[in-house]
Design a protein around this motif. Structure first.
Motif, PDB file in Angstrom:
ATOM      1  N   THR A 191     -12.408  59.230 -21.366  1.00  0.00           N
ATOM      2  CA  THR A 191     -13.716  59.215 -21.648  1.00  0.00           C
ATOM      3  C   THR A 191     -14.463  58.075 -20.656  1.00  0.00           C
ATOM      4  OG1 THR A 191     -13.334  57.753 -23.412  1.00  0.00           O
ATOM      5  CG2 THR A 191     -13.202  59.728 -23.857  1.00  0.00           C
ATOM      6  N   PRO A 192     -14.624  58.354 -19.358  1.00  0.00           N
ATOM      7  CA  PRO A 192     -14.967  57.383 -18.477  1.00  0.00           C
ATOM      8  C   PRO A 192     -16.541  56.874 -18.519  1.00  0.00           C
ATOM      9  CG  PRO A 192     -14.810  59.169 -17.259  1.00  0.00           C
ATOM     10  CD  PRO A 192     -14.366  59.405 -18.686  1.00  0.00           C
ATOM     11  N   THR A 193     -17.494  57.756 -19.271  1.00  0.00           N
ATOM     12  CA  THR A 193     -18.720  57.547 -19.543  1.00  0.00           C
ATOM     13  C   THR A 193     -19.297  56.730 -20.647  1.00  0.00           C
ATOM     14  OG1 THR A 193     -19.473  59.513 -20.254  1.00  0.00           O
ATOM     15  CG2 THR A 193     -19.205  59.553 -17.791  1.00  0.00           C
ATOM     16  N   ALA A 194     -20.380  56.567 -20.674  1.00  0.00           N
ATOM     17  CA  ALA A 194     -21.158  55.968 -21.955  1.00  0.00           C
ATOM     18  C   ALA A 194     -20.674  56.653 -23.149  1.00  0.00           C
ATOM     19  CB  ALA A 194     -22.731  55.714 -21.867  1.00  0.00           C
ATOM     20  N   SER A 195     -20.600  57.899 -22.946  1.00  0.00           N
ATOM     21  CA  SER A 195     -20.305  58.803 -24.366  1.00  0.00           C
ATOM     22  C   SER A 195     -18.739  58.676 -24.646  1.00  0.00           C
ATOM     23  CB  SER A 195     -20.450  60.048 -24.172  1.00  0.00           C
ATOM     24  OG  SER A 195     -19.838  60.949 -23.039  1.00  0.00           O
ATOM     25  N   GLU A 196     -18.330  59.364 -25.694  1.00  0.00           N
ATOM     26  CA  GLU A 196     -17.159  59.465 -25.921  1.00  0.00           C
ATOM     27  C   GLU A 196     -16.667  60.800 -25.615  1.00  0.00           C
ATOM     28  OE1 GLU A 196     -16.728  58.747 -30.243  1.00  0.00           O
ATOM     29  OE2 GLU A 196     -17.618  56.845 -29.932  1.00  0.00           O
ATOM     30  N   LEU A 197     -17.088  61.394 -24.648  1.00  0.00           N
ATOM     31  CA  LEU A 197     -16.705  62.789 -24.369  1.00  0.00           C
ATOM     32  C   LEU A 197     -15.728  62.797 -23.332  1.00  0.00           C
ATOM     33  CD1 LEU A 197     -20.044  64.547 -24.063  1.00  0.00           C
ATOM     34  CD2 LEU A 197     -18.532  64.869 -25.839  1.00  0.00           C
ATOM     35  N   SER A 198     -14.722  64.009 -23.392  1.00  0.00           N
ATOM     36  CA  SER A 198     -13.549  64.033 -22.313  1.00  0.00           C
ATOM     37  C   SER A 198     -13.958  65.630 -21.898  1.00  0.00           C
ATOM     38  CB  SER A 198     -12.197  63.868 -22.884  1.00  0.00           C
ATOM     39  OG  SER A 198     -11.992  64.638 -23.882  1.00  0.00           O
ATOM     40  N   ILE A 199     -13.181  65.647 -20.988  1.00  0.00           N
ATOM     41  CA  ILE A 199     -13.236  67.111 -20.298  1.00  0.00           C
ATOM     42  C   ILE A 199     -12.387  68.059 -21.220  1.00  0.00           C
ATOM     43  CG2 ILE A 199     -12.339  68.555 -18.413  1.00  0.00           C
ATOM     44  CD1 ILE A 199     -13.253  66.646 -16.463  1.00  0.00           C
ATOM     45  N   GLY A 200     -11.262  67.678 -21.476  1.00  0.00           N
ATOM     46  CA  GLY A 200     -10.504  68.175 -22.670  1.00  0.00           C
ATOM     47  C   GLY A 200     -10.967  68.647 -23.927  1.00  0.00           C
ATOM     48  N   GLY A 201     -11.930  67.574 -24.493  1.00  0.00           N
ATOM     49  CA  GLY A 201     -12.557  67.690 -25.772  1.00  0.00           C
ATOM     50  C   GLY A 201     -13.792  68.603 -25.416  1.00  0.00           C
ATOM     51  N   LEU A 202     -14.480  68.482 -24.408  1.00  0.00           N
ATOM     52  CA  LEU A 202     -15.587  69.372 -23.927  1.00  0.00           C
ATOM     53  C   LEU A 202     -15.060  71.006 -24.223  1.00  0.00           C
ATOM     54  CD1 LEU A 202     -17.466  67.489 -21.490  1.00  0.00           C
ATOM     55  CD2 LEU A 202     -18.309  68.288 -23.775  1.00  0.00           C
ATOM     56  N   ILE A 203     -13.788  71.252 -23.514  1.00  0.00           N
ATOM     57  CA  ILE A 203     -13.202  72.666 -23.397  1.00  0.00           C
ATOM     58  C   ILE A 203     -12.780  73.174 -24.825  1.00  0.00           C
ATOM     59  CG2 ILE A 203     -11.520  73.836 -22.490  1.00  0.00           C
ATOM     60  CD1 ILE A 203     -11.729  72.301 -19.981  1.00  0.00           C
ATOM     61  N   LYS A 204     -12.294  72.274 -25.329  1.00  0.00           N
ATOM     62  CA  LYS A 204     -11.941  72.555 -26.824  1.00  0.00           C
ATOM     63  C   LYS A 204     -13.184  72.837 -27.653  1.00  0.00           C
ATOM     64  CE  LYS A 204     -10.044  70.245 -31.195  1.00  0.00           C
ATOM     65  NZ  LYS A 204      -9.335  68.963 -31.333  1.00  0.00           N
ATOM     66  N   HIS A 205     -14.216  72.012 -27.522  1.00  0.00           N
ATOM     67  CA  HIS A 205     -15.336  72.299 -28.530  1.00  0.00           C
ATOM     68  C   HIS A 205     -16.152  73.775 -27.882  1.00  0.00           C
ATOM     69  CE1 HIS A 205     -19.437  71.868 -30.050  1.00  0.00           C
ATOM     70  NE2 HIS A 205     -19.935  72.041 -29.011  1.00  0.00           N
ATOM     71  N   ALA A 206     -16.119  73.873 -26.486  1.00  0.00           N
ATOM     72  CA  ALA A 206     -16.741  75.242 -25.998  1.00  0.00           C
ATOM     73  C   ALA A 206     -15.916  76.454 -26.553  1.00  0.00           C
ATOM     74  CB  ALA A 206     -16.781  74.992 -24.597  1.00  0.00           C
ATOM     75  N   ALA A 207     -14.539  76.150 -26.679  1.00  0.00           N
ATOM     76  CA  ALA A 207     -13.740  77.387 -27.352  1.00  0.00           C
ATOM     77  C   ALA A 207     -14.114  77.513 -28.728  1.00  0.00           C
ATOM     78  CB  ALA A 207     -12.265  77.236 -27.125  1.00  0.00           C
ATOM     79  N   ARG A 208     -14.138  76.644 -29.372  1.00  0.00           N
ATOM     80  CA  ARG A 208     -14.618  76.700 -30.983  1.00  0.00           C
ATOM     81  C   ARG A 208     -15.859  77.280 -31.095  1.00  0.00           C
ATOM     82  NH1 ARG A 208     -10.893  72.001 -33.832  1.00  0.00           N
ATOM     83  NH2 ARG A 208      -8.987  72.659 -33.209  1.00  0.00           N
ATOM     84  N   CYS A 209     -16.731  76.647 -30.339  1.00  0.00           N
ATOM     85  CA  CYS A 209     -18.228  76.868 -30.564  1.00  0.00           C
ATOM     86  C   CYS A 209     -18.509  78.528 -30.046  1.00  0.00           C
ATOM     87  CB  CYS A 209     -19.126  76.143 -29.467  1.00  0.00           C
ATOM     88  SG  CYS A 209     -20.911  76.554 -29.675  1.00  0.00           S
ATOM     89  N   GLU A 210     -17.724  78.935 -29.043  1.00  0.00           N
ATOM     90  CA  GLU A 210     -17.983  80.347 -28.650  1.00  0.00           C
ATOM     91  C   GLU A 210     -17.673  81.184 -29.718  1.00  0.00           C
ATOM     92  OE1 GLU A 210     -17.362  83.634 -25.085  1.00  0.00           O
ATOM     93  OE2 GLU A 210     -17.761  81.520 -24.611  1.00  0.00           O
ATOM     94  N   ALA A 211     -15.957  80.901 -30.226  1.00  0.00           N
ATOM     95  CA  ALA A 211     -15.585  81.814 -31.279  1.00  0.00           C
ATOM     96  C   ALA A 211     -16.448  81.793 -32.746  1.00  0.00           C
ATOM     97  CB  ALA A 211     -14.052  81.170 -31.786  1.00  0.00           C
ATOM     98  N   GLY A 212     -16.932  80.557 -32.994  1.00  0.00           N
ATOM     99  CA  GLY A 212     -17.760  80.525 -34.089  1.00  0.00           C
ATOM    100  C   GLY A 212     -19.015  81.388 -33.943  1.00  0.00           C
ATOM    101  N   TRP A 213     -19.787  81.495 -32.913  1.00  0.00           N
ATOM    102  CA  TRP A 213     -20.791  82.449 -32.552  1.00  0.00           C
ATOM    103  C   TRP A 213     -20.489  83.820 -32.631  1.00  0.00           C
ATOM    104  CZ3 TRP A 213     -25.690  81.157 -33.095  1.00  0.00           C
ATOM    105  CH2 TRP A 213     -26.279  79.711 -33.231  1.00  0.00           C
ATOM    106  N   THR A 214     -19.107  84.056 -31.977  1.00  0.00           N
ATOM    107  CA  THR A 214     -18.929  85.357 -32.258  1.00  0.00           C
ATOM    108  C   THR A 214     -18.539  85.854 -33.526  1.00  0.00           C
ATOM    109  OG1 THR A 214     -17.792  85.194 -30.071  1.00  0.00           O
ATOM    110  CG2 THR A 214     -17.098  87.098 -31.145  1.00  0.00           C
ATOM    111  N   ASP A 215     -18.142  84.981 -34.200  1.00  0.00           N
ATOM    112  CA  ASP A 215     -17.972  85.052 -35.991  1.00  0.00           C
ATOM    113  C   ASP A 215     -19.264  85.552 -36.623  1.00  0.00           C
ATOM    114  OD1 ASP A 215     -14.998  84.874 -35.496  1.00  0.00           O
ATOM    115  OD2 ASP A 215     -15.195  82.739 -36.262  1.00  0.00           O
ATOM    116  N   LEU A 216     -20.220  84.584 -36.130  1.00  0.00           N
ATOM    117  CA  LEU A 216     -21.418  84.814 -36.610  1.00  0.00           C
ATOM    118  C   LEU A 216     -22.081  86.065 -36.474  1.00  0.00           C
ATOM    119  CD1 LEU A 216     -23.867  83.181 -38.562  1.00  0.00           C
ATOM    120  CD2 LEU A 216     -24.838  82.386 -36.228  1.00  0.00           C
ATOM    121  N   VAL A 217     -21.916  86.573 -35.019  1.00  0.00           N
ATOM    122  CA  VAL A 217     -22.384  88.010 -34.903  1.00  0.00           C
ATOM    123  C   VAL A 217     -21.772  88.881 -35.733  1.00  0.00           C
ATOM    124  CG1 VAL A 217     -22.229  89.629 -32.870  1.00  0.00           C
ATOM    125  CG2 VAL A 217     -23.296  87.244 -32.509  1.00  0.00           C
TER     126      VAL A 217
END
Length: 193
Positions: free
Chosen positions: A41-67
């Motif tokens: 997490t080299p920037t001012a935020s607590e975001l990491s590349i692995g964490g962003l990809i994890k979130h994107a996977a869960r987010c997309e699955a969640g929106w598909t579930d919603l559809v």
């Protein structure tokens, strides 16, 4: 994946092509990373590349579930933080979250292919402050546009994080990951020593 979305025949193809393009750009930010770097997490935020990809996977699955109007697992409540969704747990590895992201993408694409009308209503969940209380429904089209927006936003975060980690930028990463023959971009190479 070329640097641009190829010509498209219709709206559905265009939305899915732009979503695929943004997904690939996000995935490329992880190319060549070590497990340690994927968690950095080299920037001012607590975001990491692995964490962003994890979130994107869960987010997309969640929106598909919603559809599909299906429930898988427990849904987060309004008083729960989503910060854990952006962090790789000790037992999680980058390859697994990349696989989860790929699986979520395949499912989204398959679900969208089966929906005849992109204008079909998708009910807005209730009781969560980040969803509008005055809107009854979105459309499948709206969900796809939102996924493109969300993926692009997190891809931008990941670009900055990756450049901070080792100076790598998108086109050299894509050239390396996809073995582009194009001489315009020197493919990224892992630093030696």
């Amino acid at each position: 994946m070329p640097a641009h979305v190829p010509p498209i025949a219709d709206e559905r193809e265009g939305l899915l092509a732009y979503l695929a393009h943004q997904r690939q750009a996000l995935r490329a930010t992880a190319h060549g990373l070590t497990e340690e770097q994927a968690r950095m997490t080299p920037t001012a935020s607590e975001l990491s590349i692995g964490g962003l990809i994890k979130h994107a996977a869960r987010c997309e699955a969640g929106w598909t579930d919603l559809v599909l109007q299906r429930e898988r697992g427990r849904r987060r409540t309004a008083d729960e933080s989503d910060s854990a969704e952006f962090v790789l747990a000790d037992e999680e590895i980058l390859a697994d979250v990349l696989d989860q992201y790929e699986a979520a993408a395949r499912e989204t694409d398959a679900v969208i292919a089966e929906i005849a009308d992109l204008g079909r209503a998708v009910p807005v969940p209730r009781g969560l402050p980040w969803f509008p209380a005055d809107v009854e429904n979105w459309s499948v089209r709206w969900v796809l546009l939102h996924l493109i927006e969300e993926t692009a936003r997190h891809g931008g975060h990941a670009d900055i994080i990756r450049e901070t980690i080792d100076g790598a930028t998108l086109f050299p990463l894509l050239a390396a990951a996809e073995q582009w023959p194009d001489p315009w971009f020197q493919p990224w190479q892992a630093p030696t020593g």
